[in-house]
Structures are given as structure tokens and as C-alpha cells.
Design an enzyme around this catalytic site. Structure first.
Site, PDB file in Angstrom:
ATOM      1  CG  ASP A 149      -2.049   1.012   1.129  1.00 61.55           C
ATOM      2  OD1 ASP A 149      -2.397   1.412  -0.003  1.00 61.55           O
ATOM      3  OD2 ASP A 149      -2.574   1.416   2.172  1.00 61.55           O
ATOM      4  CB  CYS A 203     -20.164 -11.671  -4.465  1.00 59.37           C
ATOM      5  SG  CYS A 203     -18.724 -10.959  -3.633  1.00 59.37           S
ATOM      6  CB  CYS A 206     -24.555 -11.582  -1.295  1.00 54.21           C
ATOM      7  SG  CYS A 206     -24.316 -10.730   0.276  1.00 54.21           S
ATOM      8  CB  CYS A 209     -20.756  -4.964   1.035  1.00 58.55           C
ATOM      9  SG  CYS A 209     -20.826  -5.299  -0.741  1.00 58.55           S
ATOM     10  CB  CYS A 263     -18.830  -9.271   3.956  1.00 55.13           C
ATOM     11  SG  CYS A 263     -18.299 -10.552   2.795  1.00 55.13           S
TER      12      CYS A 263
END
Length: 366
Positions: A149, A203, A206, A209, A263
């Protein structure tokens, strides 16, 4: 034996041992990705063109180098990807419900789970470097660069291509074995290591989130407007927090975990094997008034070695002022003490903090 075949044998040996070395260093999983990310270039350009990166100008400054590892680090032919779980070792089974319940206690300050321990940049960088050193012992000197990062790298894209998980609808990497509660890091290498296979997304239909996001920052599946995200607002946003998002922040003062808490895959979130990510006192459950009382010297002392320090004392106070205003609006039991604490610091505060103090005081119930 030819020199070429010797190198190939050394690379094959590294490929066999990479997982073992990585797990010893505290990583949850290792993968190897190719450097051809050309299919990710246009989506990146579209996202930047829409302005969804907000004040994060560094995301635009490097152009398409984010999608071109071999241009970012010349000579790169593979990217070793790594994920590292960060839930503290002692985290209880009902941790998700516990985090939701904290939002119902307006006087309590919520710091995102990942930021309660040591700064992950330091932890991952040191351990990725140690992994690179082990590779060098096996193959001799080689070209590499470690990232966590910390540079223009499409981390989630590389993680997905190398089988660490798939991109969730909240845009974070998701794993069947570890949910999304993990950090990502990379080593760009000039070794032609065998690639690891991507995994199938899971996923389905769904959208938990998307529905959970307090500011509707997830515009559509896989499309995040960072300018609306509470993590962005509390960490990256340099000036005033837009008024329209302040109430939605609630008592979150650094980051936001809501899309991850919602989640279903995070019931499999793994505990870290390292003590670095254990919660530092009092970041796991401090009261807003307790943190508001920190002067700059206390803030720097308490956040030394942690991720929070990067925002500085002024943004920290700005975020706390918003949370205190929301606590006042919610009728917190210590509302009188909160108002007194805000008033006491108003005149000595910077214009930025003072503006948020005034907003906070205006939220108090009549």
C-alpha cells in the site's frame, strides 16, 4: 549442468518452498501473478475520470503505471502476492455482533479494526523483505521491490489474478478462507516463477455490503466513490468533512468497517498469528471524551508506531468533534460534559476544528 538449467531448478525450488517460508513469517497465503494487467487499464482510467478518487491525487499522478508492473519496476516478470490476517489473536467468536453493538453506544469511539494495533505498513514491509531475503538465499541475487500500500500498485487486481481471493462488490479482496480482514502486500520480481491460478468469485446475488454502507459510497457492485466513504472522509479528506456525511459517520472516528461487518464471508475471518495487530489501549473501546482530552503530545505518544498517527492531531480532533456532535444528537447520557468539553477547546482550536466544534454544538438536543 548449464547455467540456465541451474537457474530454472533454483526457481522451481523457490516455488515449492514459498508457501512454507511465508507462513513462518505470518502470512496467510501467497500467490504469483503475471504482469499483464491490460484489461484493468480502462476501468482504472474511467474511475479516475469520474473523480471517484477525490483528494487522493497520488492515484492519478502515476497514470497507467498502476496497471503496468513492468513499467513501474523495469525487469519485473512476476508479482508475488501475499495476504496477512489482522484480526487480533484473542478476538472472540462474536466479534462482528460486538462491533455492530458499539455503534449503538454513541459516547464510545470506534477505530477501524485494522488500525488498533501496529502500523501494518511496517509489519508487512519488514516481513516481505525477510521473504525476499530467503528467496535470495535460494537463487542468489535477483531484482525485486517490496510494496505494501505504498506505491501505485493494483493490489486487489493482483491478489485476484493470483488466487488470493476475488474482488468483492465493495471492491475489497475476499477469500473463502479468510473473508476480507487481511492486508495485502507484493514483491515485484524478475524471476519467472510459476503462476498460481485465480479462484472463482463467490459473491453471487448478495449485496449486503452495498446496503450496509452508511453513505451509499458503493454506487453499484464493484464501483466505489471514495469521496463518500467514511474511511476516506476520516483519513484522506484534508479539509472540512462535507456536512451531508457527518451524521452518517456516527461514532466512527478513524475508518469504517461496515461493509466488511455485513459480509457473510467474514464469519471465516482468520486471527493473526502476530502480536503486532493486538489492540493497543485504549483504541478498542475508548470513550469520545477520553480521546478528546488528548493534546497533540499525548496524541503522538499514544499513536506512535500506529497507522492513526498519519492523519495528525488536527484531523483526529476534527473527526472526534463530528462524533461528539452525533453523540449529542443521540442524547448521550454525558451530553453536558461533552458540550462543556467542546466549548472549552473552541477558541484555542484551528479554524478547521472550530468549524466542526460549532457544528457539533448545534446538534445538541434543545
Amino acid at each position: 549442468m548449464s547455467q540456465g538449467s541451474g537457474v530454472e531448478q533454483a526457481i522451481a525450488r523457490v516455488a515449492r518452498q514459498l508457501d512454507g517460508w511465508a507462513h513462518t513469517l505470518g502470512f496467510s497465503q501467497i500467490g504469483v501473478a503475471d504482469v499483464d494487467l491490460s484489461s484493468a487499464e480502462q476501468p482504472l482510467l474511467d474511475w479516475l475520470a469520474a473523480g471517484f478518487h477525490g483528494e487522493m491525487g497520488y492515484m492519478q499522478a502515476h497514470g497507467l503505471k498502476r496497471a503496468r508492473p513492468a513499467e513501474l519496476v523495469p525487469g519485473t516478470v512476476r508479482v508475488i502476492t501475499a495476504r496477512m490476517a489482522y484480526l487480533p489473536l484473542g478476538t472472540a467468536e462474536g466479534w462482528v455482533e460486538h462491533e455492530w453493538q458499539r455503534q449503538e453506544r454513541p459516547g464510545e469511539a470506534i477505530v477501524s479494526v485494522y488500525a488498533r494495533g501496529r502500523d501494518y505498513h511496517k509489519v508487512l514491509r519488514q516481513r516481505l523483505q525477510a521473504l525476499a531475503d530467503q528467496i535470495a538465499e535460494a537463487v542468489g541475487p535477483f531484482g525485486y521491490r517490496v510494496f505494501t500500500d505504498s506505491a501505485p500498485v493494483l493490489e486487489v487486481e493482483l491478489a485476484a489474478r493470483s488466487g488470493l481471493g476475488w474482488r468483492g462488490k465493495h471492491t475489497l479482496a475476499l477469500s473463502r478462507e479468510g473473508g476480507s480482514m487481511f492486508f495485502l502486500g507484493e514483491i515485484f520480481v524478475d524471476l519467472a516463477l510459476p503462476l498460481t491460478e485465480p479462484v472463482t468469485p463467490h459473491c453471487g446475488s448478495c449485496e449486503a455490503c452495498i446496503q450496509a454502507c452508511p453513505t451509499q459510497a458503493i454506487l453499484t457492485p464493484y464501483q466505489l466513490d471514495a469521496r463518500r466513504c467514511i474511511s476516506y472522509l476520516t483519513i484522506e479528506q484534508g479539509g472540512p468533512i462535507p456536512v451531508e456525511f457527518r451524521r452518517a459517520m456516527g461514532n466512527r472516528i478513524y475508518g469504517c468497517d461496515d461493509c466488511q461487518l455485513a459480509c457473510p464471508w467474514n464469519k471465516y475471518a482468520q486471527r493473526s498469528t502476530l502480536p503486532d495487530f493486538d489492540e493497543r489501549e485504549p483504541l478498542g473501546g475508548a470513550q469520545l471524551l477520553e480521546l478528546w482530552a488528548w493534546n497533540e503530545a499525548e496524541f503522538l505518544r499514544r499513536t506512535e508506531g500506529g497507522a492513526i498517527r498519519r492523519i495528525g492531531h488536527e484531523r483526529w480532533r476534527r473527526n472526534l468533534a463530528v462524533a461528539l456532535g452525533n453523540a449529542l444528537a443521540a442524547g448521550a447520557v454525558d451530553a453536558a460534559a461533552m458540550k462543556a468539553a467542546l466549548v472549552a477547546e473552541r477558541e484555542a482550536s484551528s479554524p478547521l476544528v472550530r468549524e466542526h466544534i460549532d457544528w457539533a454544538l448545534a446538534q445538541a438536543a434543545p
